[in-house]
Write an enzyme that holds these catalytic residues in place. Structure first.
Site, PDB file in Angstrom:
ATOM      1  N   PRO A 127       0.777  -1.229   0.133  1.00  0.00           N
ATOM      2  CA  PRO A 127      -0.076  -0.019  -0.228  1.00  0.00           C
ATOM      3  C   PRO A 127       0.859   1.140  -0.135  1.00  0.00           C
ATOM      4  CG  PRO A 127      -0.852  -1.593   1.544  1.00  0.00           C
ATOM      5  CD  PRO A 127       0.415  -2.162   1.075  1.00  0.00           C
ATOM      6  N   CYS A 128       0.414   2.209  -0.641  1.00  0.00           N
ATOM      7  CA  CYS A 128       1.476   3.356  -1.202  1.00  0.00           C
ATOM      8  C   CYS A 128       1.424   4.691  -0.383  1.00  0.00           C
ATOM      9  CB  CYS A 128       1.215   3.608  -2.730  1.00  0.00           C
ATOM     10  SG  CYS A 128      -0.433   4.103  -3.169  1.00  0.00           S
ATOM     11  N   GLN A 129       0.174   4.533   0.445  1.00  0.00           N
ATOM     12  CA  GLN A 129      -0.139   5.753   1.200  1.00  0.00           C
ATOM     13  C   GLN A 129       1.013   6.165   1.900  1.00  0.00           C
ATOM     14  OE1 GLN A 129      -1.831   3.170   1.232  1.00  0.00           O
ATOM     15  NE2 GLN A 129      -4.060   3.821   0.886  1.00  0.00           N
ATOM     16  N   TYR A 131       4.080   6.198   0.953  1.00  0.00           N
ATOM     17  CA  TYR A 131       5.174   6.818   0.452  1.00  0.00           C
ATOM     18  C   TYR A 131       4.655   7.940  -0.618  1.00  0.00           C
ATOM     19  CZ  TYR A 131       6.931   2.067   1.331  1.00  0.00           C
ATOM     20  OH  TYR A 131       7.181   0.730   1.765  1.00  0.00           O
TER      21      TYR A 131
END
EC number: 2.1.1.37
Length: 427
Positions: A127-129, A131
């Protein structure tokens, strides 16, 4: 040395699988899934449904799948037609240090049952939140500071899968901000960890529109390959399209806010060359999830003004501060002043689809002023390049989250084609 599955195709494991956008592209190219690991129960159900689609298609029994979409048979009855071993390949579990031993055990069992002794490719992206650049901009409002977000360390779990299964290659998809997160420290740690478990890696910025997706979506595609091999970063074929975004929308029934059905008829039997070429719609498809969310009168008035501004010949975006006071409800007048945004119907690509569409549709207003509404789940799925036969499980909010977070399947397909070419050259 690759060890293909018993069907003679390359295989893969999909981690942090979401609704399966990345997996869809690999399967369309011919890769065979060993397992999908996903923590969200709605997304996991979507993966089960898609697994059923591929199985029934292979068996020449897609009528069963379409009966399910039409509501003629229950989900329970639908799943009875799918072999248990395939359904068990979808593992709904949160990846953690505690859960990994059981995950490995389940995947090992699946591999043994399928006669697979080696994993060819691992795909996925944490999950990219933690970054993302947008996430960092909002971090001051978060309970946990961005640099303390536990999602920063999910790459370590990905690396443990690499260490155990030693695939020939891997694809680690993420947001553009991954290289600069936490002052670049996170990226340094990720690189070191991935190299430590035996891989050469290379990150490259890619835009979904160069894969034929009608969306401006920049992502970091990190590819790794075993040290000591002659593999390298794939060359991806440019498939930039001349189509415009309206080619995705014009064959769908026109709706006003609150109108539409979960299962409905297409507006026309005719549809754009883009939809045909990219195989997003076929003559056999059943139209699902084309149902507009209701909108308040105030928002409808704002939508109309936003569309008028966009259609003024200059492509102007509505500035929130330009609205009459009676239409303003937000106290914040300094940031996100473009919070009402029209989908670029006449352009070659739309702005980036976001999971925030699950909260409201203000950022994705349909370009037709007569419809004056936010886009439907099916329209959002098309912008993300999901075919119409792709069904998303769960309530509408969950469906939008799955779509907004997904890797566009056409982008994934292009990546898979590149990976396949490298693997074949290495045989």
């Amino acid at each position: 040395m690759q060890n293909k599955s018993s069907e003679g195709t390359y295989n893969f494991i999909d981690l942090f699988a979401g609704a399966g956008g990345l997996s869809e592209g690999f399967m369309q190219v011919g890769f065979s899934p060993i397992a999908h690991v996903e923590m969200n129960p709605y997304a996991a159900k979507t993966l089960e449904t898609r697994t059923g689609y591929f199985y029934l298609k292979e068996q020449g029994k897609l009528n069963i799948y379409y009966d399910y979409l039409k509501g003629n048979i229950s989900r329970e009855k639908f799943l009875e037609y799918i072999p248990e071993r395939l359904l068990q390949s979808v593992i709904c579990e949160t990846m953690s240090d505690e859960s990994l031993p059981e995950l490995f055990e389940r995947i090992d069992k699946s591999m043994k049952e399928q006669g697979i002794s080696h994993v060819d490719v691992i795909i996925g992206g944490p999950p990219c939140q933690a970054y993302s650049l947008v996430g960092r901009a909002q971090s001051s409002h978060m309970k946990v500071p961005m640099n303390e977000d536990p999602r920063n360390d999910l790459y370590k779990l990905y690396a443990r899968f690499l260490k155990k299964y030693q695939p020939e290659m891997f694809v680690f998809e993420n947001v553009m901000g991954i290289e600069s997160a936490n002052g670049g420290e996170t990226w340094k740690k990720i690189k070191a960890q991935l190299k430590r478990v035996g891989y050469e890696i290379e990150p490259q910025e890619r835009n979904a529109r160069t894969f034929g997706v009608l969306q401006n979506r920049r992502r970091m595609i990190i590819v790794g390959w075993k040290k000591g091999t002659n593999y390298s970063y794939p060359e991806f074929q440019d498939k930039t399209s001349d189509a415009i975004v309206e080619d995705l929308l014009n064959d769908l029934p026109k709706l006003v806010p609150g109108a539409g059905k979960d299962v409905s008829e297409y507006r026309s039997g005719e549809y754009s060359d883009y939809l045909k070429t990219m195989k997003l719609r076929s003559d056999d498809d059943v139209l699902t999830l084309h149902k507009a969310r209701p909108n308040k009168d105030r928002d409808i008035e704002i939508y109309k003004r936003a569309i008028e501004a966009w259609d003024d010949g200059k492509g102007s975006r509505l500035n929130y501060n330009s609205l009459p006071e009676e239409l303003k409800t937000h106290k914040n007048r300094h940031s996100f002043v473009d919070r009402f945004k029209v989908v670029e119907g006449k352009d070659h690509y739309c702005h980036t689809m976001l999971a925030h569409i699950s909260k409201d549709g203000h950022y994705f207003i349909h370009p037709d002023i007569k419809q004056h509404r936010s886009i439907t789940v099916r329209e959002a799925a098309r912008i993300q390049s999901f075919p119409d036969n792709y069904f998303f499980e769960g309530p509408r909010t969950a469906q939008f989250v799955q779509i907004g977070n997904a890797v566009p399947p056409l982008m994934a397909k292009g990546i898979a084609e590149g990976i396949l070419s490298v693997l074949k050259q290495g045989e």
